[in-house]
Scaffold this motif. Sequence first.
Motif, PDB file in Angstrom:
ATOM      1  N   ASN A 151       0.805  -1.215   0.000  1.00 36.65           N
ATOM      2  CA  ASN A 151       0.000   0.000   0.000  1.00 36.65           C
ATOM      3  C   ASN A 151       0.840   1.269   0.000  1.00 36.65           C
ATOM      4  O   ASN A 151       0.529   2.236  -0.700  1.00 36.65           O
ATOM      5  N   ASN A 152       1.910   1.290   0.775  1.00 36.77           N
ATOM      6  CA  ASN A 152       2.785   2.453   0.796  1.00 36.77           C
ATOM      7  C   ASN A 152       3.383   2.717  -0.585  1.00 36.77           C
ATOM      8  O   ASN A 152       3.385   3.851  -1.078  1.00 36.77           O
ATOM      9  N   CYS A 153       3.894   1.653  -1.232  1.00 35.00           N
ATOM     10  CA  CYS A 153       4.510   1.827  -2.550  1.00 35.00           C
ATOM     11  C   CYS A 153       3.489   2.294  -3.587  1.00 35.00           C
ATOM     12  O   CYS A 153       3.809   3.080  -4.487  1.00 35.00           O
ATOM     13  N   ASP A 154       2.257   1.803  -3.457  1.00 36.25           N
ATOM     14  CA  ASP A 154       1.199   2.242  -4.369  1.00 36.25           C
ATOM     15  C   ASP A 154       0.898   3.722  -4.173  1.00 36.25           C
ATOM     16  O   ASP A 154       0.775   4.479  -5.146  1.00 36.25           O
ATOM     17  N   ARG A 155       0.817   4.153  -2.921  1.00 35.01           N
ATOM     18  CA  ARG A 155       0.549   5.572  -2.635  1.00 35.01           C
ATOM     19  C   ARG A 155       1.723   6.444  -3.071  1.00 35.01           C
ATOM     20  O   ARG A 155       1.529   7.522  -3.630  1.00 35.01           O
ATOM     21  N   GLU A 156       2.919   5.981  -2.798  1.00 38.20           N
ATOM     22  CA  GLU A 156       4.099   6.818  -3.028  1.00 38.20           C
ATOM     23  C   GLU A 156       4.434   6.998  -4.501  1.00 38.20           C
ATOM     24  O   GLU A 156       4.669   8.113  -4.966  1.00 38.20           O
ATOM     25  N   ASP A 188       0.146   9.744   8.854  1.00 39.93           N
ATOM     26  CA  ASP A 188      -1.142  10.065   8.237  1.00 39.93           C
ATOM     27  C   ASP A 188      -2.302   9.234   8.794  1.00 39.93           C
ATOM     28  O   ASP A 188      -3.314   9.047   8.135  1.00 39.93           O
ATOM     29  N   LEU A 189      -2.152   8.739  10.035  1.00 36.67           N
ATOM     30  CA  LEU A 189      -3.228   7.959  10.640  1.00 36.67           C
ATOM     31  C   LEU A 189      -4.536   8.740  10.716  1.00 36.67           C
ATOM     32  O   LEU A 189      -5.620   8.150  10.719  1.00 36.67           O
ATOM     33  N   HIS A 190      -4.458  10.061  10.766  1.00 42.09           N
ATOM     34  CA  HIS A 190      -5.643  10.905  10.918  1.00 42.09           C
ATOM     35  C   HIS A 190      -6.324  11.211   9.586  1.00 42.09           C
ATOM     36  O   HIS A 190      -7.384  11.842   9.570  1.00 42.09           O
ATOM     37  N   LEU A 191      -5.745  10.800   8.455  1.00 42.71           N
ATOM     38  CA  LEU A 191      -6.276  11.127   7.150  1.00 42.71           C
ATOM     39  C   LEU A 191      -7.177  10.017   6.621  1.00 42.71           C
ATOM     40  O   LEU A 191      -7.071   8.864   7.020  1.00 42.71           O
ATOM     41  N   ASN A 192      -8.064  10.369   5.686  1.00 41.42           N
ATOM     42  CA  ASN A 192      -8.925   9.367   5.062  1.00 41.42           C
ATOM     43  C   ASN A 192      -8.149   8.482   4.094  1.00 41.42           C
ATOM     44  O   ASN A 192      -8.403   7.284   3.992  1.00 41.42           O
ATOM     45  N   VAL A 193      -7.218   9.070   3.333  1.00 46.10           N
ATOM     46  CA  VAL A 193      -6.354   8.306   2.429  1.00 46.10           C
ATOM     47  C   VAL A 193      -4.983   8.231   3.079  1.00 46.10           C
ATOM     48  O   VAL A 193      -4.315   9.246   3.257  1.00 46.10           O
ATOM     49  N   ARG A 194      -4.583   7.020   3.448  1.00 48.60           N
ATOM     50  CA  ARG A 194      -3.387   6.868   4.267  1.00 48.60           C
ATOM     51  C   ARG A 194      -2.652   5.597   3.886  1.00 48.60           C
ATOM     52  O   ARG A 194      -3.169   4.751   3.165  1.00 48.60           O
TER      53      ARG A 194
END
Length: 303
Positions: A151-156, A188-194
Amino acid sequence: MKQRIYPKFENIYKGNLHTHTTRSDGPYELNKILKAYKDMGYQFLCISDHRKYYVSSIKDNEEFIVLDGMEGEVGDSCYHIHAIADYSVEVKERFEAEGIWPVTEQDPQETIDEYVRRGNICIINHPRWTKMEYEELLEPEGYLGIEVYNNNCDRESLTGYATDYWDYLLRRGKKVYGFASDDAHAEDLHLNVREYFGGWICVSAEGLSQKNIVNSLKTGDFYASNGPEILAIDREENTISIQTSPVKSIAFVAWPEHGLNVYDKFGKDIREASFTIPKGTGYIRIEITDQYGKKAWSNPIFL
């Protein structure tokens, strides 16, 4: 006679094998990470900080456990190899709590051998993000699988999906499983997209303990997901059938024969599908996609 492929056990546990804390390069303290995943309904987590082994005190619990492990790196190579403790095997020496795995001149095979010798299973992480060549995954032996979604690599950098690497290995007879994970590093735990809660596995196991979870990982009794659910997979003679949460399509990926993509021609959700296995098929894996483009992946059924 109908054979249940997944799940083998009644209990299904949701977990993430790959996330980071301030013990390495994560933004949050360990206790905050544990609470966040527990509050989100996860039953297990592996703390996989870089080169720093974590030994959990929560090895057997009815609600939530933490697996021992770390994310190791092989020198300056593209190999990030995840070690997770396997307590079903007896070994002379295990990694110590908070032990640092140094950057050494060992090659990938020597690293995998060392991890296994010290009582761990091994997973190769985010092959697309680390720009691995296909052949670099084909060469080593003794690892359990690869991350097919990170997930991190997809977001980044849109480098999170790796099913092409997976099929490359499977077509060449390498029996490896597919994992999905968060690999979260962001604050980014507080964000909707994290980066958190975006990739996970669902494991069928005898009970919630480190030993049981890892035993089921070793037999492939789990599926990976970033959205939809796989409820059951069965085989009856030469037919594979699956039941899922509502999805847009259910794809049976086969080799060397063509598989089958099942969907509703009016675009409605489907919840089940079947596939007749062509003669000469080497393996089948099932990939489901929901209306939002989120996916789940079964492990290969080797024929």
